[in-house]
Design a protein around this motif. Structure first.
Motif, PDB file in Angstrom:
ATOM      1  N   ASN A  44       9.527  -9.149  -3.993  1.00  0.00           N
ATOM      2  CA  ASN A  44       8.850  -9.293  -4.383  1.00  0.00           C
ATOM      3  C   ASN A  44       7.460  -8.505  -3.399  1.00  0.00           C
ATOM      4  OD1 ASN A  44       6.299  -8.509  -5.920  1.00  0.00           O
ATOM      5  ND2 ASN A  44       7.575  -8.748  -7.867  1.00  0.00           N
ATOM      6  N   ALA A  45       7.240  -9.695  -2.922  1.00  0.00           N
ATOM      7  CA  ALA A  45       6.328  -9.753  -1.592  1.00  0.00           C
ATOM      8  C   ALA A  45       6.190  -8.840  -0.859  1.00  0.00           C
ATOM      9  CB  ALA A  45       5.735 -10.528  -0.848  1.00  0.00           C
ATOM     10  N   ASP A  46       7.189  -8.454  -0.430  1.00  0.00           N
ATOM     11  CA  ASP A  46       7.875  -7.551   0.563  1.00  0.00           C
ATOM     12  C   ASP A  46       7.863  -6.109  -0.095  1.00  0.00           C
ATOM     13  OD1 ASP A  46       8.408  -9.205   2.747  1.00  0.00           O
ATOM     14  OD2 ASP A  46      10.618  -9.569   2.246  1.00  0.00           O
ATOM     15  N   LYS A  47       8.233  -6.024  -1.029  1.00  0.00           N
ATOM     16  CA  LYS A  47       8.090  -4.728  -1.703  1.00  0.00           C
ATOM     17  C   LYS A  47       7.549  -4.154  -2.034  1.00  0.00           C
ATOM     18  CE  LYS A  47      12.625  -4.791  -4.731  1.00  0.00           C
ATOM     19  NZ  LYS A  47      12.917  -5.126  -6.197  1.00  0.00           N
ATOM     20  N   ARG A  48       6.210  -4.612  -2.114  1.00  0.00           N
ATOM     21  CA  ARG A  48       4.531  -4.311  -2.245  1.00  0.00           C
ATOM     22  C   ARG A  48       3.463  -3.703  -0.455  1.00  0.00           C
ATOM     23  NH1 ARG A  48       3.309  -9.811  -5.025  1.00  0.00           N
ATOM     24  NH2 ARG A  48       2.568 -10.205  -3.482  1.00  0.00           N
ATOM     25  N   LYS A  49       4.505  -5.051  -0.064  1.00  0.00           N
ATOM     26  CA  LYS A  49       4.138  -4.598   1.708  1.00  0.00           C
ATOM     27  C   LYS A  49       4.401  -3.360   1.530  1.00  0.00           C
ATOM     28  CE  LYS A  49       3.180  -9.291   3.524  1.00  0.00           C
ATOM     29  NZ  LYS A  49       4.228 -10.158   4.022  1.00  0.00           N
ATOM     30  N   THR A  50       5.823  -3.230   1.721  1.00  0.00           N
ATOM     31  CA  THR A  50       6.439  -1.468   1.921  1.00  0.00           C
ATOM     32  C   THR A  50       5.282  -0.656   1.272  1.00  0.00           C
ATOM     33  OG1 THR A  50       8.580  -2.612   2.183  1.00  0.00           O
ATOM     34  CG2 THR A  50       8.451   0.059   1.687  1.00  0.00           C
ATOM     35  N   LEU A  51       5.586  -0.700   0.070  1.00  0.00           N
ATOM     36  CA  LEU A  51       4.454   0.219  -0.790  1.00  0.00           C
ATOM     37  C   LEU A  51       3.288   1.161  -0.199  1.00  0.00           C
ATOM     38  CD1 LEU A  51       4.847  -0.992  -4.919  1.00  0.00           C
ATOM     39  CD2 LEU A  51       5.048   1.801  -3.664  1.00  0.00           C
ATOM     40  N   THR A  52       2.854  -0.622   0.601  1.00  0.00           N
ATOM     41  CA  THR A  52       1.094   0.146   0.909  1.00  0.00           C
ATOM     42  C   THR A  52       1.148   0.987   2.610  1.00  0.00           C
ATOM     43  OG1 THR A  52       0.349  -2.438   0.137  1.00  0.00           O
ATOM     44  CG2 THR A  52      -0.824  -1.911   2.115  1.00  0.00           C
ATOM     45  N   LYS A  53       2.392   0.079   3.052  1.00  0.00           N
ATOM     46  CA  LYS A  53       2.391   1.200   4.321  1.00  0.00           C
ATOM     47  C   LYS A  53       2.832   2.636   3.929  1.00  0.00           C
ATOM     48  CE  LYS A  53       4.914  -2.904   6.975  1.00  0.00           C
ATOM     49  NZ  LYS A  53       6.131  -2.829   7.638  1.00  0.00           N
ATOM     50  N   LEU A  54       3.747   2.658   2.862  1.00  0.00           N
ATOM     51  CA  LEU A  54       4.202   3.938   2.527  1.00  0.00           C
ATOM     52  C   LEU A  54       2.599   5.051   2.011  1.00  0.00           C
ATOM     53  CD1 LEU A  54       7.154   3.545   0.543  1.00  0.00           C
ATOM     54  CD2 LEU A  54       6.791   4.366   3.191  1.00  0.00           C
ATOM     55  N   MET A  55       1.751   4.203   1.424  1.00  0.00           N
ATOM     56  CA  MET A  55       0.481   4.780   0.431  1.00  0.00           C
ATOM     57  C   MET A  55      -0.327   5.046   1.770  1.00  0.00           C
ATOM     58  SD  MET A  55      -1.873   5.074  -1.224  1.00  0.00           S
ATOM     59  CE  MET A  55      -3.344   3.800  -0.693  1.00  0.00           C
ATOM     60  N   ALA A  56      -0.942   4.241   2.795  1.00  0.00           N
ATOM     61  CA  ALA A  56      -1.441   4.464   4.327  1.00  0.00           C
ATOM     62  C   ALA A  56      -0.884   5.578   4.665  1.00  0.00           C
ATOM     63  CB  ALA A  56      -1.594   2.983   4.886  1.00  0.00           C
ATOM     64  N   GLN A  57       0.390   5.644   4.999  1.00  0.00           N
ATOM     65  CA  GLN A  57       1.237   6.910   5.797  1.00  0.00           C
ATOM     66  C   GLN A  57       1.054   7.903   4.628  1.00  0.00           C
ATOM     67  OE1 GLN A  57       4.568   5.106   6.859  1.00  0.00           O
ATOM     68  NE2 GLN A  57       4.268   3.850   8.377  1.00  0.00           N
ATOM     69  N   GLY A  58       0.702   7.754   3.471  1.00  0.00           N
ATOM     70  CA  GLY A  58       0.312   9.128   3.028  1.00  0.00           C
ATOM     71  C   GLY A  58       1.950   9.706   2.302  1.00  0.00           C
ATOM     72  N   PHE A  59       2.910   8.551   2.304  1.00  0.00           N
ATOM     73  CA  PHE A  59       4.191   9.117   1.288  1.00  0.00           C
ATOM     74  C   PHE A  59       4.183   9.018  -0.185  1.00  0.00           C
ATOM     75  CE2 PHE A  59       5.860   7.761   5.343  1.00  0.00           C
ATOM     76  CZ  PHE A  59       6.277   9.376   6.608  1.00  0.00           C
ATOM     77  N   ILE A  60       3.186   8.565  -0.465  1.00  0.00           N
ATOM     78  CA  ILE A  60       3.457   7.636  -1.250  1.00  0.00           C
ATOM     79  C   ILE A  60       1.855   8.576  -2.227  1.00  0.00           C
ATOM     80  CG2 ILE A  60       5.135   6.523  -2.275  1.00  0.00           C
ATOM     81  CD1 ILE A  60       3.716   4.001  -2.089  1.00  0.00           C
ATOM     82  N   ASP A  61       1.927   9.041  -3.131  1.00  0.00           N
ATOM     83  CA  ASP A  61       0.201   9.236  -4.190  1.00  0.00           C
ATOM     84  C   ASP A  61       0.074   7.973  -4.532  1.00  0.00           C
ATOM     85  OD1 ASP A  61      -1.610  11.148  -4.775  1.00  0.00           O
ATOM     86  OD2 ASP A  61      -0.599  10.813  -7.028  1.00  0.00           O
ATOM     87  N   GLN A  62      -1.970   7.740  -4.487  1.00  0.00           N
ATOM     88  CA  GLN A  62      -2.528   7.197  -4.497  1.00  0.00           C
ATOM     89  C   GLN A  62      -1.730   6.155  -6.383  1.00  0.00           C
ATOM     90  OE1 GLN A  62      -4.488   4.924  -3.450  1.00  0.00           O
ATOM     91  NE2 GLN A  62      -5.318   3.581  -4.909  1.00  0.00           N
ATOM     92  N   VAL A  63      -1.851   7.046  -7.920  1.00  0.00           N
ATOM     93  CA  VAL A  63      -1.378   6.404  -8.646  1.00  0.00           C
ATOM     94  C   VAL A  63      -0.061   6.076  -8.657  1.00  0.00           C
ATOM     95  CG1 VAL A  63      -0.752   7.962 -10.658  1.00  0.00           C
ATOM     96  CG2 VAL A  63      -2.966   8.818 -10.057  1.00  0.00           C
ATOM     97  N   ILE A  64       0.853   6.468  -8.170  1.00  0.00           N
ATOM     98  CA  ILE A  64       2.223   6.196  -7.612  1.00  0.00           C
ATOM     99  C   ILE A  64       1.928   4.349  -7.007  1.00  0.00           C
ATOM    100  CG2 ILE A  64       4.916   6.214  -6.843  1.00  0.00           C
ATOM    101  CD1 ILE A  64       4.427   9.176  -7.194  1.00  0.00           C
TER     102      ILE A  64
END
Length: 150
Positions: A44-64
């Motif tokens: 679960n913690a790894d998934k949250r880190k991955t989400l943070t990286k994807l958001m920081a790189q602009g691959f996913i929207d802030q809402v998602i």
């Protein structure tokens, strides 16, 4: 006193198998489940880190990102609650095992009691429930519940 004398007399038939079953069942399954839950928590913690990286790189929207993170945090909280509950169970099982072994050692070495000893009573008995004029239930600290007819 009568109940303790009965336990002294039949300790091999009741207390010894009970203590052995507590030893076998108490920790192995619970510890295995706790390890599984801790692995899930790490994933679960790894998934949250991955989400943070994807958001920081602009691959996913802030809402998602916010929705997914909230969901993962909720799952992590549920997992932590399950781990805490299992750890409490393990602790109570270990306490019951300790009390069962203490009672077993006492009954193995003791001769029949001739008088009431309040120190023995408080050492082994959690509480007494009076069901009727002719029946009392002794709830022992080791987890056993014994009915004594009077």
């Amino acid at each position: 006193m009568t109940m303790m004398n009965k336990l002294i007399f039949v300790h091999r038939l009741i207390l010894k198998p009970y203590a052995e079953s507590l030893k076998r069942n108490s920790t192995s399954q619970t510890l295995s489940r706790i390890q599984q839950l801790e692995t899930s928590l790490a994933e679960n913690a790894d998934k949250r880190k991955t989400l943070t990286k994807l958001m920081a790189q602009g691959f996913i929207d802030q809402v998602i990102y916010s929705q997914q993170t909230a969901e993962l945090l909720s799952q992590a909280d549920g997992i932590r609650k399950q781990i805490d509950a299992l750890q409490n169970t393990t602790s109570s099982e270990a306490t019951a095992l300790m009390h069962a072994e203490d009672l077993l050692h006492f009954t193995e070495k003791s001769s029949m009691l001739e008088y009431f000893d309040d120190r023995l009573f408080t050492r082994f008995v959690e509480r007494i429930v009076i069901r009727s004029r002719h029946e009392a239930v002794f709830q022992l600290k080791c987890g056993l519940t014994l009915t004594e007819r009077m």
